[in-house]
Structures are given as structure tokens and as C-alpha cells.
Scaffold this motif. Structure first.
Motif, short mmCIF file in Angstrom:
data_model
loop_
_atom_site.label_atom_id
_atom_site.label_comp_id
_atom_site.label_asym_id
_atom_site.label_seq_id
_atom_site.Cartn_x
_atom_site.Cartn_y
_atom_site.Cartn_z
N LEU A 219 27.09 9.04 -19.64
CA LEU A 219 26.50 9.86 -20.70
C LEU A 219 25.43 10.79 -20.14
O LEU A 219 24.60 10.35 -19.33
N PRO A 220 25.40 12.05 -20.55
CA PRO A 220 24.23 12.88 -20.24
C PRO A 220 22.99 12.28 -20.89
O PRO A 220 23.04 11.82 -22.05
N ALA A 221 21.90 12.28 -20.18
CA ALA A 221 20.68 11.66 -20.71
C ALA A 221 20.27 12.27 -22.04
O ALA A 221 19.76 11.56 -22.93
N ALA A 222 20.52 13.56 -22.21
CA ALA A 222 20.09 14.24 -23.44
C ALA A 222 20.87 13.78 -24.66
O ALA A 222 20.44 14.04 -25.80
N THR A 223 22.01 13.11 -24.48
CA THR A 223 22.82 12.69 -25.62
C THR A 223 22.59 11.24 -26.02
O THR A 223 23.11 10.79 -27.05
N VAL A 224 21.83 10.49 -25.23
CA VAL A 224 21.68 9.06 -25.49
C VAL A 224 21.04 8.81 -26.84
O VAL A 224 21.51 7.98 -27.64
N ALA A 225 19.94 9.51 -27.15
CA ALA A 225 19.24 9.28 -28.42
C ALA A 225 20.15 9.57 -29.61
O ALA A 225 20.15 8.83 -30.61
N GLY B 119 21.16 10.92 -14.52
CA GLY B 119 19.93 10.17 -14.69
C GLY B 119 18.95 10.31 -13.56
O GLY B 119 19.30 10.64 -12.42
N ALA B 120 17.70 10.05 -13.88
CA ALA B 120 16.61 9.98 -12.91
C ALA B 120 15.69 8.85 -13.34
O ALA B 120 15.55 8.58 -14.54
N PRO B 121 15.07 8.15 -12.40
CA PRO B 121 14.22 7.01 -12.77
C PRO B 121 13.11 7.36 -13.75
O PRO B 121 12.70 6.51 -14.55
N GLU B 122 12.63 8.60 -13.70
CA GLU B 122 11.55 9.00 -14.59
C GLU B 122 11.95 8.95 -16.07
O GLU B 122 11.09 8.96 -16.95
N LEU B 123 13.25 8.90 -16.34
CA LEU B 123 13.72 8.87 -17.72
C LEU B 123 13.68 7.48 -18.33
O LEU B 123 13.86 7.33 -19.54
N LEU B 124 13.48 6.45 -17.53
CA LEU B 124 13.63 5.09 -18.01
C LEU B 124 12.68 4.73 -19.16
O LEU B 124 13.11 4.11 -20.14
N PRO B 125 11.40 5.08 -19.12
CA PRO B 125 10.54 4.74 -20.26
C PRO B 125 11.02 5.35 -21.57
O PRO B 125 11.02 4.69 -22.62
N GLY B 126 11.47 6.59 -21.52
CA GLY B 126 11.97 7.23 -22.73
C GLY B 126 13.24 6.59 -23.23
O GLY B 126 13.45 6.44 -24.45
N LEU B 127 14.12 6.20 -22.32
CA LEU B 127 15.35 5.52 -22.72
C LEU B 127 15.05 4.17 -23.35
O LEU B 127 15.67 3.78 -24.35
N ALA B 128 14.09 3.44 -22.77
CA ALA B 128 13.70 2.16 -23.34
C ALA B 128 13.14 2.35 -24.75
O ALA B 128 13.45 1.58 -25.67
N GLU B 129 12.34 3.38 -24.93
CA GLU B 129 11.77 3.65 -26.25
C GLU B 129 12.87 3.99 -27.26
O GLU B 129 12.77 3.64 -28.45
N ALA B 130 13.94 4.64 -26.79
CA ALA B 130 15.05 5.00 -27.67
C ALA B 130 15.90 3.80 -28.04
O ALA B 130 16.69 3.87 -29.00
N GLY B 131 15.78 2.69 -27.29
CA GLY B 131 16.54 1.49 -27.62
C GLY B 131 17.48 1.00 -26.55
O GLY B 131 18.21 0.03 -26.76
N VAL B 132 17.49 1.64 -25.37
CA VAL B 132 18.33 1.18 -24.27
C VAL B 132 17.72 -0.08 -23.67
O VAL B 132 16.53 -0.11 -23.34
N THR B 133 18.52 -1.13 -23.53
CA THR B 133 18.03 -2.38 -22.97
C THR B 133 18.44 -2.58 -21.51
O THR B 133 17.87 -3.41 -20.82
N ALA C 132 23.58 -0.99 -23.17
CA ALA C 132 23.65 -0.64 -21.75
C ALA C 132 24.20 0.77 -21.62
O ALA C 132 25.15 1.14 -22.32
N VAL C 133 23.60 1.55 -20.76
CA VAL C 133 23.99 2.96 -20.61
C VAL C 133 24.06 3.30 -19.13
O VAL C 133 23.14 2.99 -18.36
N ALA C 134 25.15 3.94 -18.73
CA ALA C 134 25.26 4.56 -17.41
C ALA C 134 25.19 6.06 -17.61
O ALA C 134 25.94 6.62 -18.42
N LEU C 135 24.27 6.71 -16.91
CA LEU C 135 24.03 8.14 -17.11
C LEU C 135 24.81 8.99 -16.12
O LEU C 135 25.05 8.59 -14.98
N SER C 136 25.16 10.18 -16.57
CA SER C 136 25.80 11.14 -15.67
C SER C 136 24.79 11.97 -14.90
O SER C 136 25.12 12.59 -13.88
#
Length: 289
Positions: free
Chosen positions: A209-215, A244-258, A238-242
């Protein structure tokens, strides 16, 4: 947030000495789960469109070795003791659910309850044709198979009368370790996959998934869960990104990615596996919130 690793079963990751080295190193460095995907067959020039790339073509060459996911995870289970194991994903409608229920419960017992069964409906009409399974209505078939497998796992003597599978008063043992239930994660990025997750899944696996589409996908999943009388936070995500960068992890966690699943190909030499896994761990696990 947990960090998983999707690296085994294909190409270099299909070699037993590489599987052994990568699995041991991933456990030692703190990865949460090892994910292994599935294709029973590939064809050289498919007409079916691969749904996880912009050009509609699967990036794996047809001649590549691609191991069976449950057998691969059984091998990985034997050389590890703690790390989780997940099919990411097993193409459930291509298999008989009684056999899958038996195989999955066996692996769960042998791994002391470490298995998560990720399932998908498949996308290759050519693959279904080779297996003699109808491509049409594979989503309905998948939903019925999930229900049938849960009956087999939970009941000592199980019966089921569905459109695609029927059995009467049968015993299928062993039972899964955790309360006679295996967690089932539904894979796929489409609305149909999200509806299936909300109706039947213990979790969702979004792939490439593109990171911008996860939310947006998680918002859609939340809506489907609400219609089922469920909360989206009841599910693992669980999400595998197309991209991704490590800096995105806090935002993904906030969006609900476990769980963020890192998808990569291991080196050919097993003696290079520990360093390769270590570099991935240094890059991703250090940023996990």
C-alpha cells in the motif's frame, strides 16, 4: 507497533540454509512475525491483472522457486522458539478447507501456538484453472471456508452443510493451541477484502500500500466494522508499504496500524543473513513507537 518481516519462501528465501539463518536472526533481533506468501503456480504470460502493482504485473519471475507457505513456516518454526509465524497470504479458495484446517492446526501445535493464518481470495484466473477450482465467486467460497474451518477447530465432532463444502460428524485433530481457535487475518486492499475482514477476520493485512492511502483504507475498514457491530480496534492491522520510511511509523500507529511488515529479499549467502537482518532491524525497529 510491532515490526514483521516478509522475506521467506521465494528465490533466495526459498533455500533452506537461508530460511534457517534469516529466521534465527529475525527472532534474535526482535521482529514480531515471519510472513510467507503463496502461489501454487505461476504462468509466463498471465492475462490476469496483479492487483498490487501499478502495471498489473507480478514482480516475481515465473521460473522462481516459490515454496509452500505452511511447509516453509514449519521449517522456520523448527529453528526458532518465540517469533510469530503468519501466512501472508494463503490463497484459501484454492485448497480444501478440511485439509487446511488440519495442516494449520498441526503447525500451530508444533510451533506452540505461534501461527496466524492470513488468507486471501487470489487474483490469477490461470492459477485457479490449473487447480480445477472455479475463479468466479471465490470470495463467497473463502468466507464459507473460514466458517467451516472454525467449526472444525472448535468442535470435537463437526458438521457443516454449505454451498461449497459439506461434512457430517467428523473429527479433525489436533486443535489449535489458543482456545481451539486460530487468528485469521484477511489480506487484500479492495473494499471487498475490507468487508470480508469486518465480517469474518481477526485482523487485516494490507499489502504493498502507498503510505498515503493507509488512513483512507483504515477509515473504510472502520465503517465496514461498524456495520457488522464491531469496532475496528478489535482487529489487528498489519500493513506492508510500497513507499515506506521509518519516520512514518508513529503516524501509522496513530492511524491504527498494529504491525508494519517489511518486505524484502534476503541475500543468497546464509552467512550474510544476520547482517542483512540486523540492518533492517536497525532501520525499522528503532523507530517503532
Amino acid at each position: 507497533m510491532r515490526i514483521g518481516l516478509h522475506a521467506l519462501g521465494i528465490g533466495n528465501g526459498a533455500r533452506p540454509e537461508v530460511i534457517r539463518a534469516v529466521a534465527a536472526a529475525a527472532e534474535a533481533r526482535g521482529f514480531a512475525r515471519l510472513w510467507v506468501g503463496e502461489h501454487v503456480v505461476l504462468v509466463d504470460d498471465p492475462m490476469s491483472r496483479y492487483p498490487y502493482s501499478a502495471d498489473g504485473r507480478i514482480p516475481i519471475p515465473a521460473p522462481a522457486d516459490w515454496l509452500d507457505p505452511l511447509l516453509t513456516l514449519s521449517f522456520a518454526a523448527a529453528v526458532t522458539g518465540r517469533i510469530g509465524l503468519a501466512t501472508g497470504v494463503l490463497l484459501l479458495p484454492e485448497h480444501h478447507p478440511v485439509v487446511v484446517a488440519k495442516q494449520a492446526a498441526t503447525l500451530d501445535v508444533l510451533s506452540a501456538g505461534r501461527l496466524t493464518l492470513g488468507v486471501g481470495v487470489g487474483w490469477s484466473a490461470e492459477e485457479f484453472a490449473a487447480l480445477g477450482v472455479p475463479f468466479a465467486r471465490r470470495g463467497r467460497r473463502t468466507a464459507e471456508y473460514i466458517t467451516a474451518m472454525r467449526a472444525l477447530w472448535s468442535q470435537d465432532v463437526a458438521s457443516f452443510d454449505g454451498e461449497f463444502v459439506r461434512f457430517e460428524a467428523i473429527r479433525v485433530n489436533p486443535k489449535p493451541v489458543r482456545g481451539r481457535r486460530l487468528p485469521i487475518v484477511v489480506g487484500g486492499n479492495s473494499d471487498a477484502a475490507l468487508r470480508r475482514t469486518a465480517a469474518l477476520g481477526d485482523g487485516w493485512y494490507g499489502f504493498n500500500l502507498p503510505a498515503a492511502t493507509v488512513a483512507e483504507r483504515l477509515s473504510a475498514l472502520a465503517g465496514y466494522c461498524e456495520r457488522q457491530g464491531r469496532r475496528v480496534d478489535e482487529l489487528t492491522v498489519a500493513v506492508a508499504l510500497s513507499d515506506g520510511a521509518p519516520e512514518l511509523l508513529p503516524g501509522l500507529a496513530e492511524a491504527g496500524v498494529t504491525e508494519l511488515v517489511v518486505v524484502d529479499a534476503p541475500p543468497a549467502r546464509p552467512d550474510a543473513a544476520a547482517g542483512w537482518v540486523g540492518a533492517l532491524a536497525d532501520r525499522w525497529l528503532a523507530h517503532a513507537p
